[in-house]
Scaffold this motif. Structure first.
Motif, PDB file in Angstrom:
ATOM      1  N   SER A   1       0.827  -1.214   0.000  1.00 49.07           N
ATOM      2  CA  SER A   1       0.000   0.000   0.000  1.00 49.07           C
ATOM      3  C   SER A   1       0.860   1.262   0.000  1.00 49.07           C
ATOM      4  O   SER A   1       0.434   2.305  -0.495  1.00 49.07           O
TER       5      SER A   1
ATOM      6  N   GLY B   1      -4.001   3.179  11.121  1.00 43.65           N
ATOM      7  CA  GLY B   1      -4.289   2.487  12.378  1.00 43.65           C
ATOM      8  C   GLY B   1      -3.385   3.006  13.478  1.00 43.65           C
ATOM      9  O   GLY B   1      -3.797   3.179  14.633  1.00 43.65           O
TER      10      GLY B   1
ATOM     11  N   LEU C   1      -4.305  -4.152  11.680  1.00 44.36           N
ATOM     12  CA  LEU C   1      -3.966  -5.569  11.674  1.00 44.36           C
ATOM     13  C   LEU C   1      -5.216  -6.459  11.646  1.00 44.36           C
ATOM     14  O   LEU C   1      -5.358  -7.346  10.808  1.00 44.36           O
TER      15      LEU C   1
END
Ligand SMILES: Cc1ncc(C[n+]2csc(CCOP(=O)(O)OP(=O)(O)O)c2C)c(N)n1
Length: 901
Positions: A119, A240, A273
Motif C-alpha cells: 500500500s 491504524g 492488523l
C-alpha cells in the motif's frame, strides 16, 4: 472557473432548498469576484459566529468533502518519467515481496509483511524519486529526516538493493540477523547503524519523535548551532497507528511552534492488523478534523487521475454525495472486489451515478486508482506540502492495503498477516506488474535487478544523485568534544561544606558550571517537564534562558527578580510543560543530533524518577535503539526519600527497569563527589569517546552533609562499588559487610556504627554506585571464564572487592530487593538483600524506612541474623535486638499489598 471543491457539497433535501443553496452560493461567488477573499472570510466568520450563537452544529466545517484537496487545475506537471518509475516501482514491489516469501519458505518463524509496503510503495517511491534530500557529499548531515512505516521495511531494502547498497545475500537473510549478514525486521539503528536512522517499530513513537526532531532542528538553528535551512522531517505513518496516544500527542506542539519543516504522510489504507480502522466511520475525515483543529494544513490525496474525468462530469456532485454516505468498511470491500461488485454496490445507488460510469468497462473500473497509488497526485500533494507556509502539513493518502496482491491480500480482512504466496499468486503478481521474470524465476522468487546500464537503474541513481545521495543512511561523524574534569565543574563536591545539601542541588550546581564551560557548555541541552522549580533549577532560567521559537512576547511577572523567567529564541533550556513523552522525544532528538545533524549535543533531562522508565519506558527503549547519548536524571528518586508524595510518586523500580536496557548505564550515587565523578565519566564516554550509551542517574531531594571523597575512590565509583568505611576495630567477635546505594547508604553507615558499638562486630561499608554495572562486569567475566576453562580465572570487580573480606554481606537500597539481587551470582558468601518492595505511601523518611525495613536498625538486624545463623553470635542477641529496637514482628511483611497492621 470555480474550483469543484468549493461548490455545494451537501445535497439539498428538496428542490426549494436546492434553489436556496444555489442563491446563497451565487451571492458568495459574487462577493468573491467583486471584492475578494478578505471579504469572503469576514462573511463566513460572521455566519459562523451567528450559527454558534444559535447553537447550530457547525463542527463539520473542519471537514472538506471526500475528495482530493488539490484541484486538477492547480496540479503541477509531473517532473519525472512515469513509465520508468512505474517499472522501477514494480521491481521494488517484487523484490520486497520475494524477500518476505523466501524468508517464510526458509522458516515460518521469521514472519514479515507483504500488505503494508504494497500500500505504501507509491508514496515512498514518489518521495525517493523527487523529494527526499540526502546528505550530499558526506559533510555534516544536511538532508531530510525521513521516518518510514516500519512494516514497509522490505520495500526500503528492495530499493537499496537496486541502488547497489544491499546485496542479494543480505536480502536473502531478511530477518536472520544472528549470522551478522542479515537485515533487521524493522528500522533499527542499533542493529543497522549505517542504514536506519529512526526506529519506528513501536507504533506511535515515530509520530511524536518526528515532531520533536522537527522542533529540535529549529532549536539548533535558533541557537546558531546549525545554519537555517529548508530541510524537512517526513514521517510516514499508518492510519491504524494514529490511534496511539503518542501519534496525536505532538500535534499542538507542532502547530504552536510553526513547524513548517514537518510533514506527516498518513497511509490511509483504511485497515490495521485485525480489520478496518474505522469500519463504521471514516478515518480520513476523522483525521482531517483532528489535524485541522490542531492547526495543521491537511492535504487529502484520495483519488487517482482516472477519477478526474468522473468528477468533472459529475455536475450534481453525486460521487461526493455517495462517498459521504459510505463508511470505511464498505470502501474496504470495494477494494477487495472486482468491477461488477463496485458497479452494483457503489455506482448503482443513484441512477445519475450509474449513468456516469455507463461507458466505463469493467477493466476501467478495476483500474480506478486510489490517490495514494497515483504518483501524479502524490507528487502534487508533496510539492504543495514542502512549501513553507508556517504550519505543519498532514497528507492523508488513501490507498489499498495489499495493493496489487489480488485476491490473496488486496483489501482482504486478513491482509496484514499474509506472508506466504503460492506460485499462482506470484505469477499473477508478475503479470499484474508486467515484470520481466520467467516462470522459473517466479517459482524461485528470484530477486530481480536490471543491468547496471539499464535505463531504469540509470534513472534511479541519477535521481538520488540529484537529491543529494541515498536514504536512509545513518551518519556518525560528529566532532568529539573534551569535557571538563569533575574537579572543575564539581569542585565544591570535593571540598566539604558546612551546609547540608542534596544530590539534586549538587547536580543543578554542576549543570550551571557546565553550561558556562567553553568547550561543552553550548552543547548541553537541559530538559524539564514543568518540574524545574521542584528541583531548584529556576536559577538556570535566567542563566541559560528557556527556548521559545518566538522569544518572549510578554513582560514576565517576576521581571524585577534576579532570577526571572526568561524565554528567548536562543534559550538553551527545553521546558516541555507537563509532558514526559514530549520531553523524552526532545531528549532523543538532542541525543541523536550528533548523527542527524553532525552537531554533538548532550541532553540532560531531569524528571520525577517515577515518571521516567515507568511512564515513558518505550520511548527510552526507542532512544537506546536510536543510539541516543545523554543523561537521564531520575530526581526525587527512591521509595522512602521522596517521603510525603505517596504511591504514584515514589519510585522503587526504575533501577530494575534500567538494568534491562543494554545501552543504559544506571547509577545511584549518594554523595555529591560520586555524582561529579559519574558525570565526568559519562561526558567522556559520550562526548569524547563517542560511545552510543546513555546514563541514568538517580538524585535525591534529601539534604545531608556531603563528605570529602576517600582517596583513590574514583576507580571504584565508576566500576560500581568502593570501600567507603573500613572498620576501625583491630579485634572483634565477628565481621560484616554492608553494601548500600543512594539514600540508604547513610543508613548502612549508621548500622555499621550500631553493630560496632553495641555488638563489637567489625563492619565495613561499601558504597555501591551501580548494581547494574557490577552485574554487567560479573556476567562478562563469568562468560569469559566459561569459555576459557584452562586460562587464568578472571575476577569481576565485585569479587575483587569482596572475596578477601569476612562475614555475611547485607545489601540495602531504596529500590525493590530485585535490584541488589542482580549481583547475587558473584557473592562469595551468604548474601542478604533488603529493599522497598510493595506500594509506596506517605510518611516521613524515617517512618518509611522503618516501614519498608531498610533503616539502620533493619540493616543491622539482617547482619545479626545472618551472623547468628552462622553461629558467630547467640540467637538471643538477635531476639534482644528485635525487642529493643521495636522491630515489626507482624506475621506478613508490612509492605505486602495493603496497610500495615
Ligand atoms: C505499539 C505497537 N503496538 C502494536 C504493534 C503491532 N502492529 C504492527 S503493525 C500493526 C497494524 C498497523 O496498522 P496501520 O498503522 O494501519 O498500518 P498499515 O500496515 O495498515 O499500513 C500492529 C497492530 C506495534 N508494532 N506497535
Amino acid at each position: 472557473m470555480t474550483p469543484r471543491l468549493q461548490r455545494d457539497i451537501f445535497p439539498a433535501a428538496t428542490a426549494a432548498e436546492a434553489i436556496e443553496t444555489a442563491e446563497w452560493l451565487e451571492a458568495f461567488e459574487d462577493v468573491f469576484r467583486t471584492v475578494g477573499s478578505r471579504r469572503c472570510t469576514e462573511l463566513v466568520q460572521a455566519l459562523l459566529t451567528r450559527a454558534r450563537a444559535h447553537d447550530v452544529n457547525v463542527s463539520s466545517t473542519l471537514n472538506t468533502p471526500y475528495c482530493n484537496s488539490i484541484p486538477v487545475w492547480s496540479q503541477p506537471s509531473y517532473p519525472g518519467d512515469l513509465n520508468i518509475e512505474r517499472r522501477l516501482t514494480a521491481m521494488i514491489r517484487w523484490n520486497a515481496l520475494a524477500m518476505v516469501v523466501r524468508a517464510n519458505r526458509f522458516s515460518t518463524e521469521l514472519g514479515g509483511h507483504l500488505a503494508s509496503y504494497a500500500s505504501a510503495a507509491d508514496l515512498f517511491e514518489t518521495g525517493f524519486h523527487h523529494f527526499f534530500r540526502g546528505s550530499g557529499d558526506g559533510r555534516a548531515p544536511a538532508g531530510d529526516l525521513v521516518l518510514l512505516q516500519p512494516h514497509s521495511a522490505p520495500g526500503v531494502y528492495a530499493r537499496a538493493y537496486l541502488e547497489g547498497r544491499l546485496t542479494e545475500e543480505q536480502l536473502s537473510n531478511y530477518r536472520r540477523e544472528c549470522g551478522g549478514r542479515g537485515l533487521s525486521s524493522y528500522p533499527h539503528p542499533r542493529l543497522m547503524p549505517d542504514f536506519w536512522q529512526f526506529p519506528t517499530g513501536s507504533m506511535g513513537l515515530g509520530a511524536i519523535t518526528a515532531v520533536y526532531h522537527a522542533r529540535f532542528m529549529r532549536y539548533l538553528e535558533n541557537r546558531g548551532l546549525l545554519p537555517s535551512s529548508d530541510r524537512k522531517v517526513w514521517a510516514f505513518l499508518g492510519d491504524g497507528e494514529m490511534d496511539e496516544p503518542e501519534s496525536l500527542a505532538g500535534l499542538s506542539v507542532a502547530a504552536r511552534e510553526n513547524l513548517d519543516n514537518l510533514i506527516f504522510v498518513i497511509n490511509c489504507n483504511l485497515q490495521r492488523l485485525d480489520g478496518p480502522v474505522r469500519g463504521n466511520g471514516s478515518i480520513v475525515q476523522e483525521l482531517e478534523r483532528l489535524f485541522t483543529g490542531a492547526g495543521w494544513r491537511v492535504i487529502k490525496v484520495l483519488w487517482g487521475s482516472n477519477w478526474d474525468d468522473l468528477f468533472a462530469r459529475d455536475r450534481e456532485n453525486n460521487i461526493v454525495r455517495r462517498l459521504s454516505e459510505t463508511v470505511d468498511g464498505e470502501l474496504q470491500s470495494y477494494a477487495a472486489h472486482d468491477a461488477g461488485f463496485n458497479r452494483e454496490r457503489f455506482f448503482s445507488k443513484y441512477p445519475e451515478l450509474r449513468e456516469l460510469v455507463r461507458d466505463l468497462s469493467d477493466a476501467d473500473i478495476d483500474h480506478l486508482l486510489r490517490g495514494g497509488h497515483d504518483p501524479v497526485k502524490i507528487h502534487a500533494a508533496f510539492a504543495e506540502a514542502v512549501q513553507p507556509r508556517g504550519v505543519p502539513v498532514a497528507i492523508l493518502a488513501q490507498t489499498k492495503k495489499g495493493f496489487g496482491l489480488g485476491r490473496w491480500a488486496e483489501g482482504r480482512m486478513s491482509a496484514h498477516q499474509q506472508k506466504k504466496l503460492n506460485d499462482e499468486a506470484l505469477a499473477w503478481f508478475r503479470d499484474r506488474f508486467e515484470l520481466p521474470l520467467s516462470d522459473d524465476d517466479v517459482r524461485r522468487a528470484k530477486f530481480f535487478r536490471p543491468a547496471g546500464d539499464s535505463p531504469e537503474l540509470q534513472y534511479l541513481l541519477k535521481g538520488r544523485k540529484q537529491l543529494g545521495g541515498f536514504l536512509p543512511q545513518r551518519a556518525d561523524a560528529a566532532p568529539a568534544i573534551s569535557p571538563p574534569p569533575a574537579l572543575e565543574f564539581g569542585h565544591f563536591a570535593f571540598e566539604p561544606e558546612a551546609r547540608e545539601y542534596s544530590t539534586t542541588v549538587a547536580f543543578v550546581r554542576m549543570m550551571a558550571n557546565l553550561l558556562r564551560n567553553r568547550s561543552c557548555g553550548r552543547h548541553i541541552v537541559p530538559i524539564v517537564a514543568d518540574e524545574a522549580r521542584t528541583f531548584g533549577m529556576q536559577s538556570l532560567f535566567r542563566q541559560a534562558g528557556i527556548y521559545s521559537c518566538c522569544g518572549q512576547l510578554y513582560e514576565p511577572e517576576d521581571h524585577d527578580d534576579f532570577l526571572w523567567y526568561r524565554e528567548a529564541r536562543d534559550g538553551q533550556i527545553l521546558q516541555e510543560g507537563i509532558n514526559e513523552a514530549g520531553a523524552l522525544s526532545s531528549w532523543i532528538a538532542a541525543g541523536t543530533s550528533y548523527s542527524n545533524h553532525g552537531v554533538p549535543m548532550l541532553p540532560a533531562y531531569i524528571f520525577y524518577s517515577m515518571f521516567g522508565f515507568q511512564r515513558v519506558g518505550d520511548l527510552i527503549w526507542a532512544a537506546a535503539d536510536s543510539r541516543a547519548r545523554g543523561f537521564l536524571l531520575g530526581a526525587t528518586s527512591g521509595r522512602t526519600t521522596l517521603s510525603g508524595e505517596g504511591l504514584q510518586h515514589q519510585d522503587g523500580s526504575s533501577h530494575l527497569v534500567a538494568s534491562t536496557v543494554p545501552a543504559c548505564r544506571a547509577w545511584d550515587p549518594c554523595f555529591a563527589y560520586e555524582l561529579a565523578i559519574i558525570l565526568e565519566r559519562g561526558m567522556r564516554e559520550m562526548l569524547e569517546q563517542q560511545n552510543d550509551v546513555f546514563y541514568y542517574i538517580t538524585v535525591m531531594n534529601e539534604n545531608y552533609p556531603q563528605p570529602a571523597m576517600p582517596a583513590g575512590a574514583e576507580y571504584g565509583i565508576t566500576s560500581g562499588m568502593y570501600l567507603l568505611r573500613a572498620s576501625s576495630k583491630s579485634e572483634s567477635i565477628a565481621h560484616a559487610q554492608l553494601l548500600a546505594s543512594g539514600a540508604i547508604l547513610r543508613e548502612a553507615l549508621a548500622a555499621a556504627e550500631l553493630l560496632e558499638e553495641e555488638f563489637d562486630i567489625a563492619t565495613q561499608v561499601w558504597s555501591v554506585t551501580s548494581f547494574t554495572e557490577l552485574r554487567r562486569a560479573g556476567m562478562e567475566t563469568e562468560r569469559w571464564n566459561r569459555l576459557h576453562p584452562e586460562g587464568e580465572r578472571r575476577r569481576c570487580h565485585l569479587e575483587e572487592c569482596l572475596n578477601s573480606t569476612e562475614g555475611p554481606i547485607v545489601a540495602a537500597t531504596d529500590y525493590v530487593r530485585a535490584v541488589p539481587d542482580l549481583i547475587r551470582s558473584w557473592m562469595p558468601r551468604r548474601y542478604v538483600t533488603l529493599g522497598t518492595d510493595g506500594f509506596g505511601r506517605s510518611d516521613t523518611r524515617q517512618g518509611l524506612r522503618r516501614f519498608f525495613e531498610v533503616d539502620r536498625a533493619s540493616i543491622a538486624l539482617a547482619a545479626l541474623s545472618a551472623l547468628a545463623d552462622e553461629g558467630a553470635i547467640p540467637k538471643s542477641s538477635v531476639s534482644n535486638f528485635v525487642a529493643s529496637h521495636d522491630c515489626s514482628t507482624a506475621e506478613a511483611p508490612p509492605w505486602e499489598n495493603g496497610c500495615p497492621g
